[in-house]
Enzyme design. Structure first.
Site, PDB file in Angstrom:
ATOM      1  N   CYS B 265       0.871  -1.234   0.073  1.00 48.16           N
ATOM      2  CA  CYS B 265       0.041   0.112   0.058  1.00 48.16           C
ATOM      3  C   CYS B 265       0.828   1.320   0.069  1.00 48.16           C
ATOM      4  O   CYS B 265       1.493   1.563  -1.096  1.00 48.16           O
ATOM      5  CB  CYS B 265      -1.008   0.105   1.027  1.00 48.16           C
ATOM      6  SG  CYS B 265      -2.385   0.979   0.792  1.00 48.16           S
ATOM      7  N   HIS B 350      -3.843  -5.239  -0.135  1.00 45.95           N
ATOM      8  CA  HIS B 350      -3.536  -5.764   1.045  1.00 45.95           C
ATOM      9  C   HIS B 350      -3.546  -7.315   1.328  1.00 45.95           C
ATOM     10  O   HIS B 350      -4.450  -7.801   1.573  1.00 45.95           O
ATOM     11  CB  HIS B 350      -4.448  -4.941   2.101  1.00 45.95           C
ATOM     12  CG  HIS B 350      -4.280  -3.787   2.375  1.00 45.95           C
ATOM     13  ND1 HIS B 350      -3.489  -3.322   3.507  1.00 45.95           N
ATOM     14  CD2 HIS B 350      -4.441  -2.579   1.927  1.00 45.95           C
ATOM     15  CE1 HIS B 350      -3.481  -2.059   3.601  1.00 45.95           C
ATOM     16  NE2 HIS B 350      -4.204  -1.431   2.327  1.00 45.95           N
ATOM     17  N   GLU B 352      -2.421  -9.039   3.352  1.00 46.99           N
ATOM     18  CA  GLU B 352      -2.623  -9.796   4.718  1.00 46.99           C
ATOM     19  C   GLU B 352      -4.219  -9.529   5.053  1.00 46.99           C
ATOM     20  O   GLU B 352      -4.700 -10.184   6.063  1.00 46.99           O
ATOM     21  CB  GLU B 352      -1.985  -8.696   5.842  1.00 46.99           C
ATOM     22  CG  GLU B 352      -2.785  -7.462   6.150  1.00 46.99           C
ATOM     23  CD  GLU B 352      -2.730  -6.326   5.107  1.00 46.99           C
ATOM     24  OE1 GLU B 352      -2.200  -6.540   4.274  1.00 46.99           O
ATOM     25  OE2 GLU B 352      -2.997  -5.104   5.405  1.00 46.99           O
TER      26      GLU B 352
END
Lengths: 1076, 379
Positions: B265, B350, B352
């Site tokens: 990001c 993202h 994650e």
């Protein structure tokens, strides 16, 4: 990986007749698949026995076979058409099973047909309970614990480990009999002992119970490149223990954190990959323990399902269409999202609204079954509602059901609250509301229902809001209050009842105050991208996205939830109305709330409003769209009840004047009309009290047919042979008829019944079909098989039917469709009923004649004349349309879902669906229809005959024919005597009340292959019931009328004589297929 | 019942009911289309300076717990929803979503026509706005909204960054007895993570993949990082405009080629800046959990979790040095790249998740592979 060019011709297997658990959602998916594949240049070959489907319209496929979905007929289609591939995943369980059968029988290999969608191995892995569990364990997914035992001790040990209750399923017993739920050791021993004994392999599966766990479903898709996505999550309001088809369900899932949701998503995709569904859609079902979050996978369907249809409508993502494209090699990211146009179909839809599905049940049609819900699906239809909030959606869903009762009109009994809450039943939601009204807390209701507290809190808030609203009045309610009520989904009608005023007064007041409905779009993306598809739902938000066009346009009111008597046939007509409007240059606007249908597909009409079919909601749409006309004659009873109120509100109804539709229902006015036209009708009268009813019945003479006015599907209709029956009926029928009178007709015994569909422009009358019923008058027309052309009606009588139909159409100034029911007895033609609107038989007649009746009707409603439209009707504008072959329509019944119910046919309609058989002779068409209906007539074996005295001469004639075919005959005393007198060899068997072995034993032992049984009146009633019930359970065809026995004899003759042969509709009507 | 007003710089004012803390907060008004994961959104430091509109109309249903937050506290300025649940219903819940936000002084406007608001933002772009449960004067609030500094040009990363260096050792833990989380790999690699507003799940994922993580403040100098003897360097997500982060970008430039690097990001944007690239502001950003991203090499689509208002201009990157690895299929914007000669990979979205799908977890393994290859080559 673009489209496959190595395959050209693809066969699609449909799902057959509408039955409980498999409804018109598969017409929706099949139609989407046909359109997608045709649109891509593939040739499509279709087999489906159900004529009332859009998918079997000749335009949808290159070759359409309305033929039985059996191995032999499917092979014949393959032999004749030589498809390259077979798409197995869009025809429901029926389609999937037939695909498996074809593969396993080596037929696909023999003709070099590739199975696409789901491969055989994947299907078997998903469908076999044990293979599935093993596969899931292999990829680390949790499943309910289970063990196969062959002695009681092992079972007890398992139950001690997992805890009670446990579910028991004996292996290989018929219909899962001998299974059950054990809540304690005693019950476990009892059920297990019995189950082990019942199981031929002395084996019982014992499974950990997940009753009361939270239930979820994910709709997933995968392409050949292994791109896999979740289309929609669904959470069941009713926890585990109620079949998903019988559960209120909500999309998206409401009570999972992202962690839990992603765990479920990972599991669903792992399941999809392990099972090996390499292209298309599947659904995966999960249960989650509400206290510790343990998640087990319950099952997966490796095909498009009922839930996929719901998910498609709930998200705007067309699962079946995309599944078809993936099956021929496309990747998800190669397909565009139709709604946003610029983003790909490879994404996960996100919702900024809440969708609620509510099932619709009809236990009242099956007296003798207890209305409780469990793991076997019982609902006949469903509605879906879209709201900005759950409360709004739930309220809209409840009024979409058209239960015919207002929510507070019921007598609810406080003492029943625990029972109605603990045992799932159709009234449960109503009782939950009631429990909150009576001050029960969320925790108390949770204890009894295990329904998630979030859902319960929402219901409680709605109940509390209504309590607050009840303190107000029409005068006192300010804008804020009205706005609050409308945003929570409270209807004008409900407010009017709370405030004791007219619903239209509430409407006027709120419009004055500026509280008006707006429309939001279903756009797959929560407004992140612009949407180009006007798929709309109403809300009370601040901004209207309807953006109506300035074109000439017509609005069609659909038929709402499927129910017995109002099913897919009406949706068929509505869809065609929409297609016709587009052909005639009008914009079409569809209004409906049934997620299973083709009509609620966003690309069927120019504009789709997914809304309840109530006066309030229809007026909201009318005010927004200002259409040039509204069509109410295609959707069955649902839009008809709105016709007059809409007309009074200034809405232009096109076609036959609603006043004239109403006139046909008005006993007095209609009687007068028939008198003027000199058309005979059975003696009749009407009554509004018990005494008056008895008086009328006595005057016209027994037997009489008693029914409420305004019904569809013969709801609450009986034949009374005596005054007692009339009295009992009057006590029970009032609930349904409200202020409307009860109608009483002389019942014509053993008369021949005829259904006529006709088109009229007010001057010319074109008769589309004169259908002869195979059952005599007295059996509801929807439950009777019928044949086109008529086979045993005299020419003179046919002329009379034509003459009367023409006269009636002109007298009622019919513009569009009309259906008339006649009875013919002793050469006299009587009118039984006239319905100046589309009937249930419209799709069947359209298929048989090759003439699109709804399209012609729409043309007429738009002001065209039959003469102008003659090119659509073989050049005809009057007379009777010709039929090139014999076409038999047969009903399909749900009796095996309602054990204990008497399956005898009568004036109350109970069939859920229909099939069509095509043949060169009547016998062939009837045999095929019976085969498709799941009641195949035998071509050898033993026939049991028992008829009343009146029918003996005829029975003897039929028996002789059957004996000549080599059948063995078995008869009870009286019939046996008649057979003996005629010198026909036979055996005797006891009646049920005479001793054993009796006829029931015969059926149970598989010793009877066809039963011909006619009623000998009230005395033998219990005998008859026992025979019919046993026959249904053991799936032995059971014929209860002489006319059907005659037909059966002809069918048997055909089975022995005619080869297996098939005709495509295109071939029959020699029409050039055009791309849809 | 409290009234809540949301005023936008274009003069539009939405009225709803106030929940959570009382007060007045300003910021850029942005929307997120994820259906689940509001608690992770509240606590993602990348939302600093923003009032968040959630498109899912039913928020708060499953309450809030202590396991799911992405940081020690919520970072959103304010929350705008259609309907806020009065109760929390989930076995992991510890308090209501409202209470969770109220504890950190964050106001909530509920019963807002969020769809109309989102449509406005989509058509006109992200706007500054003020959410107030105190002021009843719409005009005044509109003026206040106009006086808020625009997001473009704002440097927020160093403001949310950790003040002190710390070590993170916690791996991912299952949320249910049925969640199969493989045991974490042994912590054999040392990764230094620049904290521009780092999400905890990135740290958990790094630990799980086999890293010992030292988190350092955004303004840490390259020498200090190297002094920690890392095996790999991670650049985190974070709020605000990347362009003012000239300082950190300069430090990062010094580290390129020295150690394997992975950016997510804002970290991806900082890497682009360090390599001489440019970033630009998107009209209304990407915030949601359903964005399709194509991985060029594998030729497979990942459904990704996204939260960014700025993007890297692919044309600004040196095509001789950089391979574009990922692209967004909705609007063709750049989603990831890698360096041809240096061990460096980064993505705009993202991997994650938290909230969002787990399709892109492989990137953590890719980073581990880069580290191991680099260590192997050095040994």
């Amino acid at each position: 990986m673009p489209r496959r060019n190595d395959i050209h011709r693809i066969m699609i297997v449909g799902s057959g007749p509408i039955v409980i658990g498999q409804a018109c959602e598969f017409d929706y998916s099949g139609t989407q698949a046909c359109k997608a594949l045709r649109g891509d240049g593939y040739e499509v070959v279709l087999i489906n026995s159900n004529p009332a489907t859009i998918m079997t319209d000749p335009e949808m496929a290159n070759s359409t076979y309305v033929e039985p979905l059996t191995l032999e007929y499917a092979e014949e289609v393959i032999r004749k058409e030589r498809p390259d591939a077979l798409l197995s995943t869009v025809g429901g369980q029926t389609g999937l099973n037939l695909a498996v059968e074809l593969a396993e029988a080596g037929i696909l290999d023999k003709y070099g047909v590739e199975l696409i969608g789901a491969k055989l191995e994947a299907i078997k892995k998903a469908e076999d309970r044990l293979l599935f569990k093993d596969a899931m364990r292999k990829v680390g997914l949790d499943v309910p614990r289970s063990v196969l035992v062959n002695n009681v001790e092992d079972g007890v040990a398992f139950a001690e480990r997992t805890g009670y209750p446990v579910i028991l399923r004996p292996s290989f017993t018929l219909g899962g009999s001998g299974g059950g739920i054990a809540y304690n050791l005693e019950e476990l021993r009892e059920i297990l002992e019995k189950g082990l004994e019942l199981s031929p392999v002395h084996e019982v599966l014992i499974e950990e119970s997940v009753l009361g766990w939270k239930e979820f479903e994910l709709e997933v898709m995968r392409d050949l490149a292994d791109n896999a996505i979740v289309i929609c999550s669904i959470e069941n309001f009713d926890p585990m223990g109620v079949h998903t088809g019988d559960s209120i369900t909500v999309a998206p899932a409401q009570t999972l954190t992202d962690r839990e949701y992603q765990m479920m998503r990972d599991a669903a995709l792992a399941c999809l990959r392990e099972i090996g569904v390499d292209t298309g859609g599947s659904n995966v079902q999960f249960a989650i323990h509400p206290d510790d979050g343990r998640m087990v996978i319950i099952e997966m369907n490796p095909r498009v399902s009922r839930s996929s249809a719901l998910a498609s409508k709930a998200t705007g993502f067309p699962i079946a269409k995309i599944a078809a494209k993936l099956a021929v090699g496309y990747r998800l990211d190669e397909i565009k999202n139709d709604i946003t146009r610029k983003t790909p179909a490879c994404f996960e839809p996100t919702l900024d609204y809440v969708v609620v599905k509510i099932p619709r049940w009809q236990f009242e049609k099956f007296p003798g079954t207890e209305p409780v819900l469990g793991t076997q699906m019982k609902s006949v239809g469903e509605v879906m509602a879209i709201g900005r909030t759950f409360q709004q959606a739930l309220a809209k869903g409840m009024r979409s059901l058209e239960s015919g009762k207002s929510s507070d009109a019921d007598e609810l009994d406080e003492a029943l609250i625990p029972k109605r809450l603990i045992t799932p039943n159709p009234e449960r939601l109503k009782y939950i509301r009631f429990a909150f009204e009576k001050g029960r807390t969320v925790d108390e209701v949770f204890e009894m229902t295990s329904i998630d507290r979030w859902f319960l809190t929402q219901v409680k808030e709605a109940v509390e809001l209504e309590k607050e609203l009840a303190q107000e009045s029409l005068e006192s309610a300010d804008k804020r209050r009205l706005s609050q009520a409308k945003r929570a989904g409270v209807s004008d009608r409900r407010l009017a009842r709370l405030w004791k005023c007219d619903p239209l007064a509430v409407r006027r007041k709120r419009l004055e105050m500026g509280v008006r409905a707006v429309f939001n779009r279903v756009d797959t993306c929560a407004a992140e991208f612009e949407s180009f598809t006007p798929y709309l739902y109403s809300s009370y938000e601040t901004e209207c996205e309807a953006d109506p066009s300035g074109r000439k346009k017509v609005m069609i009111l659909g038929s709402g939830p499927n129910r017995i008597g109002q099913g897919i046939e009406f949706d068929y007509a509505c869809c065609h109305a929409s297609f016709a409007l587009q052909d005639f240059g009008y914009e079409s606007i569809m209004v409906n709330c049934n997620p299973e249908t083709v009509s609620t597909d966003y690309d069927t009409s120019d504009r789709l409003y997914f809304e309840p079919l109530t006066l309030e909601e229809v007026l909201n749409i009318y005010d927004t769209e200002k259409p040039d006309g509204v069509i109410i004659q295609f959707g069955g009873q649902t839009p008809l009840t709105l016709a007059l109120p809409l007309k009074r509100a200034g809405v232009p109804i096109i076609g036959t004047d609603p006043e004239n539709i109403d006139l046909a229902e008005d006993r007095k006015l209609f009687g007068k009309l028939l008198e003027d036209l000199q058309i005979p009708t059975p003696p009749n009268g009407s009554a509004t009290s018990m005494e008056a009813a008895c008086e009328v019945a006595a005057r016209i003479g027994y037997p009489v047919l008693v029914r409420p006015s305004y019904v569809l599907g013969g709801r609450a209709m009986v034949i009374a042979y005596d005054e007692d029956t009339v009295r009992r009926y009057m006590r029970e029928a009032v609930v349904f008829s409200q202020e409307r009178p009860v109608l009483i007709d002389r019942f014509l015994e053993d008369a021949l019944e005829v259904d006529v569909d006709a088109l009229s422009d007010g001057e010319d009358v074109l008769i589309a079909g004169i259908m002869e019923h195979i059952e005599e008058a007295g059996v509801h027309s929807g439950d009777s098989s019928c044949v086109l052309p008529a086979i045993s009606i005299a020419e003179k009588e046919l002329e009379t039917v034509k003459e009367y139909t023409t006269k009636l159409a002109r007298a009622l100034n019919v513009v569009g469709l009309m259906n008339v029911q006649y009875a013919i007895k002793d050469g006299v033609v009587y009118v039984l009923e006239v319905n100046p609107r589309a009937s249930r038989t419209v799709p069947y007649v359209s298929k048989a004649t090759g003439v699109p009746l709804p399209k012609l009707a729409v043309g007429l409603m738009l002001g065209k004349k039959l003469k102008e439209l003659a090119e659509l009707a073989h050049g005809m504008s009057s007379g009777v349309l010709p039929v090139p072959q014999f076409f038999v329509k047969s009903p399909v019944f749900p009796f095996h879902k309602f054990p204990g119910v008497d399956p005898a046919l009568g004036p109350e309609m109970r069939s859920t669906g229909e099939v069509m058989g095509v043949g060169e002779n009547f016998g062939e068409a009837f045999a095929k229809a019976q085969l498709s209906a799941g009641a195949p007539l035998p071509d050898k074996g033993r026939i049991f005959i028992s008829v009343n005295d009146r029918h003996k001469p005829e029975a003897v004639r039929i028996a002789r024919q059957m004996a000549e075919f080599g059948f063995e005959l078995v008869a009870t005393r009286g019939t046996a005597a008649a057979l003996a007198a005629a010198g026909i060899p036979h055996k005797r068997v006891f009646k049920v009340n005479e001793g054993r072995p009796n006829v029931v034993d015969l059926i149970k032992g598989g010793q009877a292959h066809l039963i011909i049984y006619t009623s000998a009146g009230a005395t033998s009633f219990s005998d008859e019931q026992a025979i019919r019930r046993t026959a249904v359970f053991y799936r032995v065809p059971c014929i209860t009328t002489m006319s059907a026995a005659r037909a059966a004899a002809e069918a048997v003759a055909s089975r022995r004589r005619d080869p297996i042969r098939i005709w495509s509709l295109q071939q029959i009507h020699e029409s050039e297929p055009t791309v849809a | 019942m409290k009234k809540a007003l949301l005023a936008l710089e274009d003069g539009t004012v939405f009225e709803g009911k106030g929940f959570g803390a009382s007060g007045e907060r300003g910021g850029e008004v942005v929307f997120n289309t994820a259906i689940t994961g509001y608690q992770e959104i509240f606590t993602d430091p990348s939302y600093a300076g923003q009032i968040v509109v959630l498109t899912n109309p039913q928020i708060g249903n499953y309450g809030a717990n202590s396991a799911d937050p992405e940081a020690g506290r919520p970072y959103i300025e304010g929350l705008v929803v259609r309907d806020l649940s009065p109760i929390a219903s989930n076995w992991r819940s510890e308090e209501t979503a409202e209470a969770f936000l109220a504890r950190s002084g964050i106001p909530i406007a509920s019963e807002i026509d969020t769809r109309a608001l989102v449509r406005r933002i989509r058509i006109h772009g992200a706007m500054r706005g003020v959410l107030s449960t105190e002021c009843d004067d719409p005009q005044k609030l509109v003026e206040k909204a106009r006086s808020i500094p625009p997001m473009a040009g704002q440097e927020l990363a160093t403001k949310v960054s950790a003040r002190e260096r710390y070590v993170w050792e916690e791996p991912v833990r299952p949320c249910s007895p049925s969640e199969r989380v493989p045991p974490p790999a042994p912590p054999e690699r040392h990764v230094v993570a620049f904290d521009f507003g780092i999400k905890r799940n990135i740290l958990r994922r790094l630990v799980h993949a086999g890293c010992r993580v030292t988190v350092v403040p955004a303004a840490t100098r390259a020498e200090e990082v190297l002094a920690l003897e890392p095996d790999g360097i991670f650049l985190s997500n974070g709020p605000g405009d990347p362009e003012p982060l000239e300082g950190p970008a300069a430090e990062v430039r010094k580290l390129i080629g020295k150690r394997p690097m992975f950016g997510i990001c804002l970290g991806h944007q900082v890497l682009a800046l360090a390599l001489g690239g440019k970033t630009f502001k998107l009209k209304f950003g990407h915030r949601g959990a359903n964005h399709p991203v194509l991985h060029y090499e594998r030729n497979v689509v990942e459904i990704t979790s996204q939260n960014h208002g700025f993007a890297v201009d692919p044309d600004s990157l040196n095509a001789n040095e950089i391979d574009l690895t990922h692209i967004n299929l909705n609007d063709q914007t750049l989603e990831g790249f890698r360096h041809r000669s240096h061990p460096l990979l980064c993505v705009q979205y993202h991997p994650e998740a938290a909230p969002g799908p787990h399709d892109s977890r492989y990137l953590f393994d890719d980073f581990i592979r880069l580290i191991d290859e680099w260590r192997g080559a050095r040994a």
